[in-house]
Design a protein around this motif. Structure first.
Motif, PDB file in Angstrom:
ATOM      1  N   PHE A  17       0.851  -1.187   0.000  1.00 48.09           N
ATOM      2  CA  PHE A  17       0.000   0.000   0.000  1.00 48.09           C
ATOM      3  C   PHE A  17       0.888   1.237   0.000  1.00 48.09           C
ATOM      4  CE2 PHE A  17      -3.124  -2.809   2.119  1.00 48.09           C
ATOM      5  CZ  PHE A  17      -4.245  -2.515   1.360  1.00 48.09           C
ATOM      6  N   SER A  18       0.472   2.222  -0.728  1.00 42.05           N
ATOM      7  CA  SER A  18       1.155   3.503  -0.701  1.00 42.05           C
ATOM      8  C   SER A  18       0.084   4.590  -0.594  1.00 42.05           C
ATOM      9  CB  SER A  18       1.960   3.617  -2.000  1.00 42.05           C
ATOM     10  OG  SER A  18       2.288   4.942  -2.261  1.00 42.05           O
ATOM     11  N   CYS A  19       0.149   5.373   0.493  1.00 43.69           N
ATOM     12  CA  CYS A  19      -0.848   6.439   0.711  1.00 43.69           C
ATOM     13  C   CYS A  19      -0.158   7.785   0.651  1.00 43.69           C
ATOM     14  CB  CYS A  19      -1.477   6.334   2.093  1.00 43.69           C
ATOM     15  SG  CYS A  19      -2.448   4.886   2.313  1.00 43.69           S
ATOM     16  N   ARG A  20      -0.638   8.667  -0.201  1.00 42.86           N
ATOM     17  CA  ARG A  20      -0.067  10.004  -0.299  1.00 42.86           C
ATOM     18  C   ARG A  20      -1.172  11.045  -0.199  1.00 42.86           C
ATOM     19  NH1 ARG A  20       3.288   7.217   0.495  1.00 42.86           N
ATOM     20  NH2 ARG A  20       5.327   6.894  -0.425  1.00 42.86           N
ATOM     21  N   ASN A  21      -0.922  12.037   0.651  1.00 45.43           N
ATOM     22  CA  ASN A  21      -1.877  13.149   0.824  1.00 45.43           C
ATOM     23  C   ASN A  21      -3.282  12.643   1.121  1.00 45.43           C
ATOM     24  OD1 ASN A  21       0.140  15.074   0.185  1.00 45.43           O
ATOM     25  ND2 ASN A  21      -0.177  14.604  -1.980  1.00 45.43           N
ATOM     26  N   ARG A  64     -10.822   1.291   6.460  1.00 47.43           N
ATOM     27  CA  ARG A  64     -11.850   1.084   5.424  1.00 47.43           C
ATOM     28  C   ARG A  64     -11.399   1.653   4.081  1.00 47.43           C
ATOM     29  NH1 ARG A  64     -17.080   0.087   6.478  1.00 47.43           N
ATOM     30  NH2 ARG A  64     -17.844   1.841   5.276  1.00 47.43           N
ATOM     31  N   ILE A  65     -10.602   2.700   4.128  1.00 46.81           N
ATOM     32  CA  ILE A  65     -10.049   3.240   2.874  1.00 46.81           C
ATOM     33  C   ILE A  65      -9.057   2.234   2.281  1.00 46.81           C
ATOM     34  CG2 ILE A  65      -8.619   5.068   1.866  1.00 46.81           C
ATOM     35  CD1 ILE A  65      -9.876   7.006   3.933  1.00 46.81           C
ATOM     36  N   LEU A  66      -8.172   1.688   3.132  1.00 43.57           N
ATOM     37  CA  LEU A  66      -7.207   0.688   2.641  1.00 43.57           C
ATOM     38  C   LEU A  66      -7.934  -0.529   2.076  1.00 43.57           C
ATOM     39  CD1 LEU A  66      -4.448   0.620   5.447  1.00 43.57           C
ATOM     40  CD2 LEU A  66      -4.360   1.804   3.252  1.00 43.57           C
ATOM     41  N   GLY A  67      -9.054  -0.893   2.726  1.00 42.34           N
ATOM     42  CA  GLY A  67      -9.812  -2.065   2.289  1.00 42.34           C
ATOM     43  C   GLY A  67     -10.695  -1.793   1.077  1.00 42.34           C
ATOM     44  N   GLY A  68     -10.637  -0.580   0.552  1.00 42.76           N
ATOM     45  CA  GLY A  68     -11.387  -0.240  -0.651  1.00 42.76           C
ATOM     46  C   GLY A  68     -12.879  -0.110  -0.407  1.00 42.76           C
ATOM     47  N   ILE A  78      -3.818   6.787  -3.485  1.00 45.41           N
ATOM     48  CA  ILE A  78      -3.696   5.549  -2.721  1.00 45.41           C
ATOM     49  C   ILE A  78      -3.591   4.374  -3.679  1.00 45.41           C
ATOM     50  CG2 ILE A  78      -6.179   5.662  -2.210  1.00 45.41           C
ATOM     51  CD1 ILE A  78      -5.393   4.056   0.361  1.00 45.41           C
ATOM     52  N   HIS A  79      -2.467   3.647  -3.520  1.00 43.46           N
ATOM     53  CA  HIS A  79      -2.160   2.562  -4.444  1.00 43.46           C
ATOM     54  C   HIS A  79      -2.026   1.242  -3.713  1.00 43.46           C
ATOM     55  CE1 HIS A  79      -0.978   6.064  -6.813  1.00 43.46           C
ATOM     56  NE2 HIS A  79      -1.091   5.296  -7.883  1.00 43.46           N
ATOM     57  N   PRO A  84      -3.893   2.305  -8.581  1.00 43.22           N
ATOM     58  CA  PRO A  84      -4.846   3.027  -7.729  1.00 43.22           C
ATOM     59  C   PRO A  84      -5.934   2.094  -7.213  1.00 43.22           C
ATOM     60  CG  PRO A  84      -4.460   4.201  -9.788  1.00 43.22           C
ATOM     61  CD  PRO A  84      -3.787   2.876  -9.934  1.00 43.22           C
ATOM     62  N   ILE A  85      -6.329   2.263  -5.953  1.00 42.07           N
ATOM     63  CA  ILE A  85      -7.361   1.409  -5.367  1.00 42.07           C
ATOM     64  C   ILE A  85      -8.732   1.814  -5.896  1.00 42.07           C
ATOM     65  CG2 ILE A  85      -8.589   0.850  -3.223  1.00 42.07           C
ATOM     66  CD1 ILE A  85      -6.041   0.777  -1.775  1.00 42.07           C
ATOM     67  N   ASP A  86      -9.461   0.819  -6.369  1.00 37.10           N
ATOM     68  CA  ASP A  86     -10.805   1.071  -6.865  1.00 37.10           C
ATOM     69  C   ASP A  86     -11.650  -0.124  -6.440  1.00 37.10           C
ATOM     70  OD1 ASP A  86     -12.989   1.948  -8.203  1.00 37.10           O
ATOM     71  OD2 ASP A  86     -12.305   1.287 -10.181  1.00 37.10           O
ATOM     72  N   GLY A  87     -12.161  -0.085  -5.201  1.00 41.46           N
ATOM     73  CA  GLY A  87     -12.847  -1.251  -4.647  1.00 41.46           C
ATOM     74  C   GLY A  87     -11.876  -2.115  -3.878  1.00 41.46           C
ATOM     75  N   PRO A  88     -12.387  -3.145  -3.195  1.00 43.17           N
ATOM     76  CA  PRO A  88     -11.542  -3.991  -2.343  1.00 43.17           C
ATOM     77  C   PRO A  88     -10.402  -4.660  -3.126  1.00 43.17           C
ATOM     78  CG  PRO A  88     -13.859  -4.369  -1.866  1.00 43.17           C
ATOM     79  CD  PRO A  88     -13.819  -3.486  -3.086  1.00 43.17           C
ATOM     80  N   PRO A  89      -9.141  -4.418  -2.707  1.00 44.68           N
ATOM     81  CA  PRO A  89      -8.028  -5.026  -3.430  1.00 44.68           C
ATOM     82  C   PRO A  89      -7.984  -6.539  -3.222  1.00 44.68           C
ATOM     83  CG  PRO A  89      -7.265  -3.271  -1.955  1.00 44.68           C
ATOM     84  CD  PRO A  89      -8.681  -3.555  -1.603  1.00 44.68           C
ATOM     85  N   ARG A  90      -7.544  -7.245  -4.239  1.00 47.66           N
ATOM     86  CA  ARG A  90      -7.453  -8.700  -4.199  1.00 47.66           C
ATOM     87  C   ARG A  90      -6.455  -9.155  -3.138  1.00 47.66           C
ATOM     88  NH1 ARG A  90      -8.933 -12.483  -7.995  1.00 47.66           N
ATOM     89  NH2 ARG A  90      -7.546 -14.266  -7.975  1.00 47.66           N
TER      90      ARG A  90
END
Ligand SMILES: Nc1ncnc2c1ncn2[C@@H]1O[C@H](COP(=O)(O)OP(=O)(O)OP(=O)(O)O)[C@@H](O)[C@H]1O
Ligand SMILES: [Mg+2]
Length: 270
Positions: A17-21, A64-68, A78-79, A84-90
């Motif tokens: 995970f990479s979170c920026r701003n 919850r953001i990390l979990g999409g 957020i990657h 980019p995360i778009d829904g729950p990541p596999r």
């Protein structure tokens, strides 16, 4: 006190995970409120990251953001695995504090574990995987019981087994042991650490308990303020396997506990 150890602009390429701003707001019009702001961090493969913070700071929101499950504000980058995360990541599974309501009361222990894998694996594979993870969490002999026949600690173990059955790359855990008594909590911390070492699963673990955060993790991030930001970030360099007595007497454990406690209370009182 605020320490940002990652470049706030460039997404890391070597991070899961990479979170920026990262920022998020809730509410509308005059009731709109910013909950998290300028949150920058990475989660690395195989690490045990504890996210610590007082009630209401935004820990669950961040998870919850990390979990999409929740979209952050515009401007957040957020990657997951570089995308980019778009829904729950596999491969990312969430485990909640409220174990009782996450279990299906009408299914046996074994059939609760099977829930996340029964559509993708053969019957024989499901049976084999179910036995394997129930043994891992010490519930091998309870496979035919129903959740209501288990203690609180056992129900939380069952939730963990169900998550493990899916062979997650990342476990996102929201105060998983918050509702348990001290002894059960200590046992489950040690079991989780043992399982994590064995499986190499990356864990992001939310807690409001400073001692728990330092004991279980390889790195602690402290969130504080309103809106919540990263107040402090520390590597936890303690011998492994951890031990409920000797680790908690270790000078580095005591130093970190002290430092984090001071940082949090200074911030709350300032
Ligand atoms: N869906 C929502 N709509 C409006 N406000 C929300 C929503 N979810 C969370 N909030 C608000 O965001 C803030 C952070 O909530 P969050 O649940 O993330 O805190 P927390 O750090 O997990 O707290 P706790 O330790 O009590 O679980 C709180 O003020 C909460 O009221
Ligand atoms: Mg919460």
């Amino acid at each position: 006190m605020s320490e940002i150890t990652v470049d706030p602009v460039t997404p890391a390429t070597d991070a899961i995970f990479s979170c920026r701003n990262l920022a998020i707001e809730f509410g509308h019009g005059a009731h709109r409120r910013r909950i998290l702001q300028d949150v920058n961090f990475d989660v690395h493969q195989g690490e045990f990251l504890a996210l610590l913070g007082t009630s209401g700071v935004g820990k669950t929101t961040l998870l919850r953001i990390l979990g999409g499950l929740l979209a952050p504000s515009e401007g957040t980058q957020i990657h997951f695995d570089g995308a980019p995360i778009d829904g729950p990541p596999r491969g990312v599974i969430m485990v909640f504090q409220d174990y009782a309501s996450s279990l299906l009361t009408w299914r046996t222990v074994g059939r609760n574990v099977a829930l996340g894998i029964e559509n993708s694996l053969s019957k024989a594979e499901v049976a084999q995987r179910t036995r394997e993870v129930l043994d891992m969490v010490g519930l091998g002999d309870r496979i035919d019981d129903y959740p209501a026949q288990l203690s609180g600690g056992m129900q939380q173990r069952l939730q963990l087994a169900r998550a493990l059955a899916m062979r997650p790359r990342v476990l996102l855990m929201d105060e998983p042991f918050g509702a348990l008594d001290a002894m059960t909590k200590a046992n489950l911390q040690d079991e989780l650490l043992r399982i994590q070492r064995r499986t190499g699963t990356t864990v992001v673990f939310i807690t409001h308990d400073i001692e728990e955060a330092v004991y279980v993790s390889s790195r602690v991030i402290v969130l504080s303020g309103s809106p919540g930001r990263i107040l402090l970030e520390r590597d936890v360099d303690l011998p492994s396997p951890r031990n409920q007595v000797t680790t908690k007497e270790h000078p580095e454990y005591l130093r970190l506990r002290h430092e984090i406690y001071d940082a949090v209370s200074d911030h709350v009182n300032s």
